[in-house]
Design a protein around this motif. Structure first.
Motif, PDB file in Angstrom:
ATOM      1  N   GLN A  50       8.494   3.226   2.469  1.00  0.00           N
ATOM      2  CA  GLN A  50       7.967   1.881   2.288  1.00  0.00           C
ATOM      3  C   GLN A  50       6.464   1.955   2.079  1.00  0.00           C
ATOM      4  O   GLN A  50       5.744   2.533   2.886  1.00  0.00           O
ATOM      5  CB  GLN A  50       8.280   0.997   3.489  1.00  0.00           C
ATOM      6  N   MET A  51       6.028   1.353   1.004  1.00  0.00           N
ATOM      7  CA  MET A  51       4.606   1.329   0.656  1.00  0.00           C
ATOM      8  C   MET A  51       3.912   0.256   1.480  1.00  0.00           C
ATOM      9  O   MET A  51       4.411  -0.853   1.626  1.00  0.00           O
ATOM     10  CB  MET A  51       4.478   1.012  -0.836  1.00  0.00           C
ATOM     11  N   SER A  52       2.758   0.589   2.024  1.00  0.00           N
ATOM     12  CA  SER A  52       1.940  -0.395   2.732  1.00  0.00           C
ATOM     13  C   SER A  52       1.177  -1.224   1.715  1.00  0.00           C
ATOM     14  O   SER A  52       0.864  -0.738   0.631  1.00  0.00           O
ATOM     15  CB  SER A  52       0.932   0.303   3.652  1.00  0.00           C
ATOM     16  N   PRO A  53       0.845  -2.459   2.061  1.00  0.00           N
ATOM     17  CA  PRO A  53       0.024  -3.247   1.143  1.00  0.00           C
ATOM     18  C   PRO A  53      -1.323  -2.558   0.935  1.00  0.00           C
ATOM     19  O   PRO A  53      -1.778  -1.803   1.789  1.00  0.00           O
ATOM     20  CB  PRO A  53      -0.177  -4.579   1.861  1.00  0.00           C
ATOM     21  N   PRO A 159      -8.380   4.240  -5.376  1.00  0.00           N
ATOM     22  CA  PRO A 159      -9.514   3.366  -5.061  1.00  0.00           C
ATOM     23  C   PRO A 159      -9.521   2.022  -5.786  1.00  0.00           C
ATOM     24  O   PRO A 159     -10.283   1.135  -5.434  1.00  0.00           O
ATOM     25  CB  PRO A 159     -10.725   4.203  -5.474  1.00  0.00           C
ATOM     26  N   THR A 160      -8.660   1.870  -6.793  1.00  0.00           N
ATOM     27  CA  THR A 160      -8.618   0.606  -7.534  1.00  0.00           C
ATOM     28  C   THR A 160      -7.230  -0.009  -7.420  1.00  0.00           C
ATOM     29  O   THR A 160      -6.252   0.667  -7.064  1.00  0.00           O
ATOM     30  CB  THR A 160      -8.923   0.828  -9.024  1.00  0.00           C
ATOM     31  N   ARG A 161      -7.132  -1.268  -7.749  1.00  0.00           N
ATOM     32  CA  ARG A 161      -5.825  -1.948  -7.733  1.00  0.00           C
ATOM     33  C   ARG A 161      -4.865  -1.261  -8.707  1.00  0.00           C
ATOM     34  O   ARG A 161      -3.688  -1.075  -8.405  1.00  0.00           O
ATOM     35  CB  ARG A 161      -5.999  -3.438  -8.076  1.00  0.00           C
ATOM     36  N   GLY A 162      -5.356  -0.873  -9.874  1.00  0.00           N
ATOM     37  CA  GLY A 162      -4.519  -0.187 -10.855  1.00  0.00           C
ATOM     38  C   GLY A 162      -3.978   1.141 -10.338  1.00  0.00           C
ATOM     39  O   GLY A 162      -2.806   1.464 -10.532  1.00  0.00           O
ATOM     40  N   ALA A 163      -4.835   1.908  -9.673  1.00  0.00           N
ATOM     41  CA  ALA A 163      -4.397   3.196  -9.103  1.00  0.00           C
ATOM     42  C   ALA A 163      -3.385   2.962  -7.990  1.00  0.00           C
ATOM     43  O   ALA A 163      -2.407   3.702  -7.860  1.00  0.00           O
ATOM     44  CB  ALA A 163      -5.599   3.983  -8.584  1.00  0.00           C
ATOM     45  N   TRP A 164      -3.600   1.928  -7.173  1.00  0.00           N
ATOM     46  CA  TRP A 164      -2.656   1.609  -6.090  1.00  0.00           C
ATOM     47  C   TRP A 164      -1.300   1.245  -6.693  1.00  0.00           C
ATOM     48  O   TRP A 164      -0.262   1.692  -6.216  1.00  0.00           O
ATOM     49  CB  TRP A 164      -3.199   0.467  -5.218  1.00  0.00           C
ATOM     50  N   GLU A 165      -1.307   0.440  -7.749  1.00  0.00           N
ATOM     51  CA  GLU A 165      -0.046   0.053  -8.399  1.00  0.00           C
ATOM     52  C   GLU A 165       0.656   1.265  -9.016  1.00  0.00           C
ATOM     53  O   GLU A 165       1.878   1.373  -8.975  1.00  0.00           O
ATOM     54  CB  GLU A 165      -0.300  -1.036  -9.452  1.00  0.00           C
ATOM     55  N   GLU A 166      -0.123   2.188  -9.580  1.00  0.00           N
ATOM     56  CA  GLU A 166       0.461   3.422 -10.120  1.00  0.00           C
ATOM     57  C   GLU A 166       1.087   4.253  -8.993  1.00  0.00           C
ATOM     58  O   GLU A 166       2.178   4.803  -9.150  1.00  0.00           O
ATOM     59  CB  GLU A 166      -0.604   4.237 -10.855  1.00  0.00           C
ATOM     60  N   THR A 169       4.473   3.009  -8.004  1.00  0.00           N
ATOM     61  CA  THR A 169       5.601   3.346  -8.878  1.00  0.00           C
ATOM     62  C   THR A 169       6.276   4.655  -8.470  1.00  0.00           C
ATOM     63  O   THR A 169       7.411   4.913  -8.879  1.00  0.00           O
ATOM     64  CB  THR A 169       5.170   3.450 -10.362  1.00  0.00           C
ATOM     65  N   LEU A 170       5.595   5.478  -7.668  1.00  0.00           N
ATOM     66  CA  LEU A 170       6.181   6.754  -7.230  1.00  0.00           C
ATOM     67  C   LEU A 170       7.085   6.597  -6.012  1.00  0.00           C
ATOM     68  O   LEU A 170       7.859   7.497  -5.696  1.00  0.00           O
ATOM     69  CB  LEU A 170       5.070   7.759  -6.924  1.00  0.00           C
ATOM     70  N   THR A 171       6.998   5.474  -5.321  1.00  0.00           N
ATOM     71  CA  THR A 171       7.825   5.270  -4.125  1.00  0.00           C
ATOM     72  C   THR A 171       9.316   5.364  -4.443  1.00  0.00           C
ATOM     73  O   THR A 171      10.051   6.070  -3.736  1.00  0.00           O
ATOM     74  CB  THR A 171       7.466   3.944  -3.429  1.00  0.00           C
ATOM     75  N   PRO A 172       9.823   4.707  -5.493  1.00  0.00           N
ATOM     76  CA  PRO A 172      11.253   4.840  -5.789  1.00  0.00           C
ATOM     77  C   PRO A 172      11.666   6.262  -6.191  1.00  0.00           C
ATOM     78  O   PRO A 172      12.835   6.629  -6.055  1.00  0.00           O
ATOM     79  CB  PRO A 172      11.477   3.870  -6.961  1.00  0.00           C
ATOM     80  N   GLU A 173      10.727   7.054  -6.680  1.00  0.00           N
ATOM     81  CA  GLU A 173      11.035   8.442  -7.064  1.00  0.00           C
ATOM     82  C   GLU A 173      11.063   9.376  -5.858  1.00  0.00           C
ATOM     83  O   GLU A 173      11.493  10.515  -5.961  1.00  0.00           O
ATOM     84  CB  GLU A 173       9.999   8.948  -8.067  1.00  0.00           C
ATOM     85  N   SER A 174      10.568   8.908  -4.721  1.00  0.00           N
ATOM     86  CA  SER A 174      10.494   9.715  -3.504  1.00  0.00           C
ATOM     87  C   SER A 174      11.796   9.582  -2.715  1.00  0.00           C
ATOM     88  O   SER A 174      12.499   8.584  -2.828  1.00  0.00           O
ATOM     89  CB  SER A 174       9.308   9.262  -2.647  1.00  0.00           C
ATOM     90  N   ARG A 175      12.063  10.602  -1.917  1.00  0.00           N
ATOM     91  CA  ARG A 175      13.272  10.580  -1.094  1.00  0.00           C
ATOM     92  C   ARG A 175      12.904  10.910   0.346  1.00  0.00           C
ATOM     93  O   ARG A 175      12.072  11.771   0.604  1.00  0.00           O
ATOM     94  CB  ARG A 175      14.274  11.597  -1.605  1.00  0.00           C
ATOM     95  N   CYS A 176      13.577  10.244   1.261  1.00  0.00           N
ATOM     96  CA  CYS A 176      13.451  10.512   2.700  1.00  0.00           C
ATOM     97  C   CYS A 176      14.796  10.136   3.297  1.00  0.00           C
ATOM     98  O   CYS A 176      14.997   8.991   3.711  1.00  0.00           O
ATOM     99  CB  CYS A 176      12.309   9.668   3.300  1.00  0.00           C
ATOM    100  N   GLY A 177      15.736  11.076   3.295  1.00  0.00           N
ATOM    101  CA  GLY A 177      17.055  10.716   3.755  1.00  0.00           C
ATOM    102  C   GLY A 177      17.899  11.909   4.157  1.00  0.00           C
ATOM    103  O   GLY A 177      17.544  13.058   3.900  1.00  0.00           O
ATOM    104  N   PRO A 178      19.030  11.612   4.777  1.00  0.00           N
ATOM    105  CA  PRO A 178      19.936  12.680   5.209  1.00  0.00           C
ATOM    106  C   PRO A 178      20.368  13.562   4.061  1.00  0.00           C
ATOM    107  O   PRO A 178      20.494  13.096   2.922  1.00  0.00           O
ATOM    108  CB  PRO A 178      21.125  11.913   5.796  1.00  0.00           C
ATOM    109  N   VAL A 179      20.606  14.817   4.361  1.00  0.00           N
ATOM    110  CA  VAL A 179      21.055  15.775   3.346  1.00  0.00           C
ATOM    111  C   VAL A 179      22.527  15.535   3.066  1.00  0.00           C
ATOM    112  O   VAL A 179      23.303  15.290   3.926  1.00  0.00           O
ATOM    113  CB  VAL A 179      20.842  17.234   3.821  1.00  0.00           C
TER     114      VAL A 179
END
Length: 179
Positions: A50-53, A159-166, A169-179
């Motif tokens: 989960q991404m923090s604001p 450091p910018t809103r654009g970089a934060w938004e970019e 976009t990687l959060t859905p590509e990340s995994r943290c779950g049972p094997v």
């Protein structure tokens, strides 16, 4: 030395040792338990990034989060078995940190894609001593924890809103779950 003085010194030493144990052994575990409970109460599901604001004076919930970093967090429970963490690298500074139930930082891995030999995806598998991590995933970095509760934190320079938004976009590509 009088009997009273020996008794007073003994009482001081026993009290000092008890407080020392409380602060160094019991308190960190209690802090992590409280943090995990608060995160669950705020709706953070188990084994889910989960991404923090973006940090602003209005969204700041801890004393000193860096407004230049994008934070993503995952609560981990190894009771049912090993958990695989997969996190894409970032074109600037980035790190993956894992904290155990005692708040000890047990793992830090770079997500900086500029580093020579940086993988496109950082892969770490977490388990307890009873888990066979080689069988679960022999290719990932392996971390064995003493207790099933842990927390993973991704930090990316944004450091910018654009970089934060970019970074978001990687959060859905990340995994943290049972094997």
């Amino acid at each position: 030395m009088t009997r009273f003085a020996l008794l007073a010194i003994s009482a001081f030493v026993v009290t000092f040792l008890a407080v020392h144990f409380l602060v160094l052994a019991a308190l960190p575990s209690r802090i992590m338990s409280t943090v995990r409970t608060q995160m669950v109460e705020r709706g953070l599901p188990l084994h889910h990034w989960q991404m923090s604001p973006q940090v602003t004076p209005e969204t700041q919930t801890v004393v000193r989060p860096s407004p230049d970093l994008a934070y993503t967090i995952c609560l981990i429970d190894l009771t049912a078995g090993p958990v695989l963490i997969e996190v894409p690298t970032w074109p600037d500074y980035g790190s993956l940190s894992i904290f155990d139930a005692n708040t000890d930082n047990i793992y830090v891995g770079s997500l900086d894609a500029r580093l020579p030999g940086a993988p496109a995806m950082r892969r770490v598998i977490l388990g307890l001593p009873k888990h066979d991590l080689d069988e679960a995933d022999a290719e990932a970095e392996q971390i064995t924890l003493k207790r099933p509760e842990a927390l993973a934190l991704i930090r990316r320079l944004a450091p910018t809103r654009g970089a934060w938004e970019e970074a978001a976009t990687l959060t859905p590509e990340s995994r943290c779950g049972p094997v």
